[in-house]
Design a protein around this motif. Structure first.
Motif, PDB file in Angstrom:
ATOM      1  N   LEU A   1       5.057  -4.346  -2.042  1.00 38.68           N
ATOM      2  CA  LEU A   1       6.028  -3.813  -3.006  1.00 38.68           C
ATOM      3  C   LEU A   1       7.324  -3.350  -2.345  1.00 38.68           C
ATOM      4  CD1 LEU A   1       3.546  -1.874  -5.285  1.00 38.68           C
ATOM      5  CD2 LEU A   1       5.101  -3.677  -6.062  1.00 38.68           C
ATOM      6  N   HIS A   2       7.270  -3.068  -1.062  1.00 33.90           N
ATOM      7  CA  HIS A   2       8.470  -2.660  -0.315  1.00 33.90           C
ATOM      8  C   HIS A   2       9.619  -3.648  -0.532  1.00 33.90           C
ATOM      9  CE1 HIS A   2      10.977  -1.201   2.955  1.00 33.90           C
ATOM     10  NE2 HIS A   2      10.930  -2.385   3.556  1.00 33.90           N
ATOM     11  N   PHE A   3       9.279  -4.926  -0.670  1.00 34.95           N
ATOM     12  CA  PHE A   3      10.291  -5.971  -0.821  1.00 34.95           C
ATOM     13  C   PHE A   3      10.546  -6.322  -2.290  1.00 34.95           C
ATOM     14  CE2 PHE A   3       8.190  -6.388   3.262  1.00 34.95           C
ATOM     15  CZ  PHE A   3       9.270  -6.368   4.122  1.00 34.95           C
ATOM     16  N   ILE A   4       9.894  -5.585  -3.186  1.00 34.17           N
ATOM     17  CA  ILE A   4      10.040  -5.825  -4.629  1.00 34.17           C
ATOM     18  C   ILE A   4      10.782  -4.670  -5.301  1.00 34.17           C
ATOM     19  CG2 ILE A   4       8.722  -6.048  -6.792  1.00 34.17           C
ATOM     20  CD1 ILE A   4       6.561  -7.516  -5.104  1.00 34.17           C
ATOM     21  N   PHE A   5      10.532  -3.448  -4.816  1.00 35.29           N
ATOM     22  CA  PHE A   5      11.219  -2.278  -5.364  1.00 35.29           C
ATOM     23  C   PHE A   5      12.728  -2.446  -5.238  1.00 35.29           C
ATOM     24  CE2 PHE A   5       7.423   0.554  -3.963  1.00 35.29           C
ATOM     25  CZ  PHE A   5       6.787   0.349  -5.174  1.00 35.29           C
ATOM     26  N   LYS A   6      13.435  -2.073  -6.313  1.00 35.02           N
ATOM     27  CA  LYS A   6      14.906  -2.055  -6.282  1.00 35.02           C
ATOM     28  C   LYS A   6      15.391  -0.611  -6.327  1.00 35.02           C
ATOM     29  CE  LYS A   6      15.394  -6.600  -8.458  1.00 35.02           C
ATOM     30  NZ  LYS A   6      15.750  -7.295  -7.215  1.00 35.02           N
ATOM     31  N   LYS A   7      16.617  -0.413  -5.947  1.00 36.29           N
ATOM     32  CA  LYS A   7      17.170   0.940  -5.825  1.00 36.29           C
ATOM     33  C   LYS A   7      17.026   1.742  -7.124  1.00 36.29           C
ATOM     34  CE  LYS A   7      21.324   3.487  -4.506  1.00 36.29           C
ATOM     35  NZ  LYS A   7      22.763   3.411  -4.145  1.00 36.29           N
ATOM     36  N   ASP A   8      17.275   1.092  -8.276  1.00 37.81           N
ATOM     37  CA  ASP A   8      17.252   1.818  -9.551  1.00 37.81           C
ATOM     38  C   ASP A   8      15.852   1.977 -10.144  1.00 37.81           C
ATOM     39  OD1 ASP A   8      19.998   2.108  -9.488  1.00 37.81           O
ATOM     40  OD2 ASP A   8      20.373   0.264 -10.607  1.00 37.81           O
ATOM     41  N   ASP A   9      14.850   1.386  -9.513  1.00 38.74           N
ATOM     42  CA  ASP A   9      13.475   1.547  -9.997  1.00 38.74           C
ATOM     43  C   ASP A   9      12.979   2.958  -9.726  1.00 38.74           C
ATOM     44  OD1 ASP A   9      13.453  -1.136 -10.674  1.00 38.74           O
ATOM     45  OD2 ASP A   9      12.362  -1.764  -8.865  1.00 38.74           O
ATOM     46  N   PHE A  10      12.114   3.455 -10.603  1.00 41.01           N
ATOM     47  CA  PHE A  10      11.386   4.690 -10.344  1.00 41.01           C
ATOM     48  C   PHE A  10      10.005   4.332  -9.826  1.00 41.01           C
ATOM     49  CE2 PHE A  10      14.595   6.887 -12.755  1.00 41.01           C
ATOM     50  CZ  PHE A  10      14.539   8.194 -12.300  1.00 41.01           C
ATOM     51  N   VAL A  11       9.527   5.080  -8.843  1.00 43.15           N
ATOM     52  CA  VAL A  11       8.150   4.949  -8.365  1.00 43.15           C
ATOM     53  C   VAL A  11       7.499   6.314  -8.476  1.00 43.15           C
ATOM     54  CG1 VAL A  11       6.633   4.355  -6.441  1.00 43.15           C
ATOM     55  CG2 VAL A  11       8.759   3.069  -6.797  1.00 43.15           C
ATOM     56  N   LEU A  12       6.465   6.380  -9.297  1.00 43.60           N
ATOM     57  CA  LEU A  12       5.748   7.629  -9.565  1.00 43.60           C
ATOM     58  C   LEU A  12       4.308   7.446  -9.103  1.00 43.60           C
ATOM     59  CD1 LEU A  12       7.106   8.145 -13.204  1.00 43.60           C
ATOM     60  CD2 LEU A  12       8.091   9.006 -11.081  1.00 43.60           C
ATOM     61  N   SER A  13       3.947   8.194  -8.078  1.00 47.65           N
ATOM     62  CA  SER A  13       2.679   7.929  -7.391  1.00 47.65           C
ATOM     63  C   SER A  13       1.650   9.039  -7.599  1.00 47.65           C
ATOM     64  CB  SER A  13       2.939   7.762  -5.888  1.00 47.65           C
ATOM     65  OG  SER A  13       1.742   7.668  -5.159  1.00 47.65           O
TER      66      SER A  13
END
Length: 305
Positions: free
Chosen positions: A47-59
């Motif tokens: 996912l490191h190469f899929i996440f974009k700057k404007d995406d939120f990641v909630l873990s």
């Protein structure tokens, strides 16, 4: 995408966990409970190469891999564990609430809490016409909370751009999933709310990246949720550096099976050994340096906090 690029992020995550586990108790300076993600680095690495700057990641609270995958700074993560003012949350939250707001990354202690919060970030993204989408990560036991069903229902009803990720490591602390619920079919749970379901059946990170990249491209265009299940296994204890497997012997067979197909081994077969050794050595030196630097950093002033 190349095996070398995937290996670099995978090894950085794993090295950080090994080094922090090594230092935790001899020093006793990281005064917060830590849920290490050793063994569960694969999907985050892809996912490191899929996440974009404007995406939120909630873990969920086992969050270090996703924090690093979202390009959040390693030094600020480690400073946070040492409670220092230069930490990602000024040393106030430690590991279980690890966050870095500048990169839209948040994690939380409350079981399934971030899963539910994804409704808010995704609704805002859609309503305001933003480019980003929301990724939220949960464990298999988190899916036993009632709020998950409300979340899936509302995400489906409002066609929200959410990628629900369930890391199924089969255990809640020491209790196997088959001893907790009579039916653990995540596909049926997601589909019952009209949410598409995909199970990643590979431990090959290149294939994982290709599959998830296609899925997220669809979500970005279509504004609809998807539920992804990924079977994995932590090598460490549930919390802290102690090896609770040695004491309780509750996952011997499962651990042996997972270690036999460790995703990093597949990557290493595709990379020159000299490159592997060079990357690993650089990562070890980097993590060691940050740990040493952390001890000289200041704590936040009480009035500031």
């Amino acid at each position: 995408m190349t095996p070398l690029k995937l290996f670099k992020i995978f090894d950085l995550i794993r090295t950080s966990q090994l080094k922090l586990i090594e230092k935790y108790h001899p020093e006793d300076l990281m005064r917060c409970p830590i849920h290490f993600c050793l063994g569960q680095e694969a999907l985050a690495s892809a996912l490191h190469f899929i996440f974009k700057k404007d995406d939120f990641v909630l873990s969920h609270h086992r969050s270090h891999a996703y924090y690093l995958a979202k390009n959040c700074p390693l030094d600020k993560m480690i400073y946070e564990f040492y409670g220092r003012a230069e930490g990602s949350s000024s040393g106030l939250t430690g590991s279980q609430e690890l966050s870095y707001a500048y990169n839209n990354f948040h994690s939380g202690t409350i079981l399934s809490g971030m899963f539910a919060i994804s409704l808010g970030t995704a609704y805002a993204q859609k309503y305001l016409g933003k480019k980003g989408i929301t990724f939220t990560v949960i464990g298999d036991v988190g899916m036993e909370e009632g709020i998950c069903y409300e979340t899936l229902n509302l995400a489906s009803y409002h066609s929200l751009p959410i990628v629900f990720i369930c890391e199924n490591n089969k255990y809640s602390v020491h209790t196997r999933i088959s001893e907790r619920v009579k039916k653990n079919n995540f596909k049926q749970k997601a589909n019952s709310f009209g949410v598409d379901y995909v199970k990643l059946k590979t431990t090959n990170i290149l294939q994982m990246y290709q599959q998830v990249n296609k899925l997220t491209d669809k979500i970005r265009k279509k504004n609809a949720p998807i539920f992804i299940e990924f079977e994995t296994m932590r090598y460490c204890g549930h919390v802290g550096p102690e090896n609770d497997d040695e004491k309780f012997k509750y996952r011997i067979k499962d651990l042996a099976e997972w270690k036999n197909k460790d995703p990093i081994k597949l990557l290493e077969k595709k990379i020159n050994i000299s490159k592997i050794n060079k990357i690993r050595s650089e990562n070890e030196k980097l993590v060691e340096k940050i740990i040493n630097d952390a001890k000289s950093k200041k704590f936040l002033d009480f009035n500031e906090s």
